[in-house]
Design an enzyme around this catalytic site. Structure first.
Site, PDB file in Angstrom:
ATOM      1  N   LYS A 181       0.857  -1.195   0.000  1.00  0.00           N
ATOM      2  CA  LYS A 181       0.000   0.000   0.000  1.00  0.00           C
ATOM      3  C   LYS A 181       0.879   1.226   0.000  1.00  0.00           C
ATOM      4  CE  LYS A 181      -4.504   0.785   0.263  1.00  0.00           C
ATOM      5  NZ  LYS A 181      -5.560  -0.160  -0.124  1.00  0.00           N
TER       6      LYS A 181
HETATM    7  N1  GLU Z   1      -7.312  -0.019  -3.377  1.00  0.00           N
HETATM    8  C1  GLU Z   1      -8.041  -1.228  -3.611  1.00  0.00           C
HETATM    9  C2  GLU Z   1      -8.085  -2.074  -2.357  1.00  0.00           C
HETATM   10  O1  GLU Z   1      -7.887  -1.597  -1.255  1.00  0.00           O
HETATM   11  C3  GLU Z   1      -7.553  -1.977  -4.836  1.00  0.00           C
HETATM   12  C4  GLU Z   1      -6.139  -2.467  -4.771  1.00  0.00           C
HETATM   13  C5  GLU Z   1      -5.630  -3.061  -6.068  1.00  0.00           C
HETATM   14  O2  GLU Z   1      -6.402  -3.269  -6.970  1.00  0.00           O
HETATM   15  O3  GLU Z   1      -4.429  -3.302  -6.125  1.00  0.00           O
HETATM   16  O4  GLU Z   1      -8.375  -3.239  -2.414  1.00  0.00           O
END
Ligand code: GLU
Length: 435
Positions: free
Chosen positions: A125
């Site tokens: 993240k």
């Molecule tokens: N931000 C989204 C989540 O928290 C998608 C993450 C992604 O597709 O890599 O799942």
């Protein structure tokens, strides 16, 4: 930009469970759930220790030339929590509340999420401490490109693949993809997902998280013997996840009685036309002033007497302070970490059926996986194929978690953690410890 916003609240090495004292620290909330599942799985001490630590945490200063000619220095973070099952995967958020513990928790959740739906990714993240609503498009582009350059050593289709998250979108992904491609000297579409369809994005990606929420909510209603037609729904957060989740559940026959965003919300027991509300937000940017219902605060919305509550905004909105007053029968966690660990115990006691974040909102990363596969194969699927495959994975994953929860007599969250941790642990056992 004050530097103290970023001070990690703690060193990440925390072998002592008694130190998990703060209800509002998402990392501690994640870890307390992890510990419970690890205990039930009787995880061996070595793997237990490995899985309690992020692999890599990057904190970087990002100087940006503002439109007025002044230079501002922002702080960016990227955390790779675990890459044992594949490349790290996870979004990037632009928000004033970003901090190291939050991003680390979110990276761990991505790890468990990818494992719950059994896609071959690890978890990561990223975040930049900024208020994107106060920045111009040019400033956002310069911020995004410089942040990308700062973390470029971790990025790549085989190592770490960003996606949109809070306050980032397809356009931000296009800038990241372009910056990375310029650095390596050729176009690399698979370095990000959630891109515009015109440049290697997948059909159905934009709607995927909301669609996943719709699929598992329907399954929960069936499991509890409740009717989908007429089931009442309150949605907190009217961004990508909340608005699409509400729209698709309405199409399935649910009655959306309340919606909100950061400016507040509206309540209308007769039902809100979600398409109309989406059109309003498109024009006015927020729900502020939306006339088709009585004004309601975000706090009040969570306590409405509804069949389904869809918290689809930020972490820690259902806490020990309000959980006893939640009246929904089902909570579908569209956001990451909306329920604190202390609140979960209260909801369990009340018999609320919670579809945990790492399952409920996994539709987004599932279609991100499809996008990555399509980019690498250079062959693109129809929207119908994307929806069919997403439906299959979400339906199967819901069933697997439900079965495990019955088998071990635990709630859906503990079962989801058990499934995820056992899958990640198996790979660690097979790979061994590199020396
Ligand atoms: N931000 C989204 C989540 O928290 C998608 C993450 C992604 O597709 O890599 O799942």
């Amino acid at each position: 930009m004050s530097a103290d916003r970023l001070l990690p609240t703690n060193n990440i090495v925390r072998p002592d469970k008694d130190r998990f004292l703060s209800e509002n620290n998402p990392f501690e909330g994640m870890m307390s759930r992890f510990d419970r599942a690890a205990e039930l799985l009787d995880l061996e001490p070595g793997i237990y220790k490995v899985l309690r630590h992020p692999e890599k945490q990057i904190i970087t200063s990002i100087p940006v030339m503002l439109d007025n000619g002044e230079v501002e220095v922002f702080t960016g973070i990227r955390v790779l929590y675990n890459t044992s099952r594949g490349p790290a995967k996870g979004g990037i958020r632009f928000d004033m509340n970003v901090n190291l513990d939050e991003v680390t928790a979110l990276a761990a959740w991505m790890t468990w999420k990818c494992a719950v739906v059994n896609i071959p990714f690890g978890g990561s993240k990223g975040g930049v401490i900024c208020d994107p609503l106060k920045m111009s498009v040019g400033e956002l582009e310069r911020l995004t490109r410089r942040y990308t350059a700062s973390i470029i050593s971790t990025l790549g289709p085989d190592s770490d693949v960003p996606a949109p998250d809070v306050n980032t979108n397809e356009r931000v992904m296009a800038w990241i993809m372009d910056t990375y491609s310029m650095r390596v000297g050729h176009t690399v579409t698979a370095v990000v997902t959630g891109k515009p369809v015109e440049m290697g994005g997948s059909l159905g990606r934009r709607e995927a998280t909301g669609r996943g929420c719709m699929i598992v909510t329907k399954q929960a209603l069936v499991h509890l013997g409740m009717e989908i037609k007429g089931a009442t729904l309150a949605v907190q957060g009217f961004g990508n996840v909340g608005s699409i989740g509400a729209q698709l559940l309405q199409r399935e026959g649910c009655k959306v009685v309340a919606i909100s965003d950061r400016t507040g919300g509206v309540h209308n027991p007769k039902g809100i036309d979600v398409d109309d509300a989406i059109a309003y937000v498109k024009e006015h940017k927020t729900l502020e002033g939306y006339p088709k219902g009585a004004p309601i605060t975000n706090e009040q919305l969570l306590l409405l007497e509804v069949d389904v509550l869809l918290p689809a905004a930020l972490e820690n909105v259902i806490t020990s302070k309000n959980a006893a007053n939640v009246k929904a029968k089902i909570i579908c966690e569209g956001a990451n970490g909306p329920t604190t660990a202390a609140a979960e115990a209260i909801l369990d006691e009340k018999g609320v059926f919670v579809i945990p974040d790492i399952l409920a909102n996994a539709g987004g990363v599932t279609v991100s996986y499809f996008e990555w596969v399509q980019d690498r194969g250079g062959y693109f699927w129809t929207e119908k194929t994307v929806i069919e495959r997403l439906t299959e994975i979400m339906t199967h994953s819901f069933g697997a978690v439900l079965d495990l929860s019955k088998q071990h007599k635990v709630n859906m969250r503990t079962a989801a953690y058990m499934l995820a941790i056992s899958r990640v642990a198996t790979v660690h056992r097979l790979r061994g410890i590199y020396a």
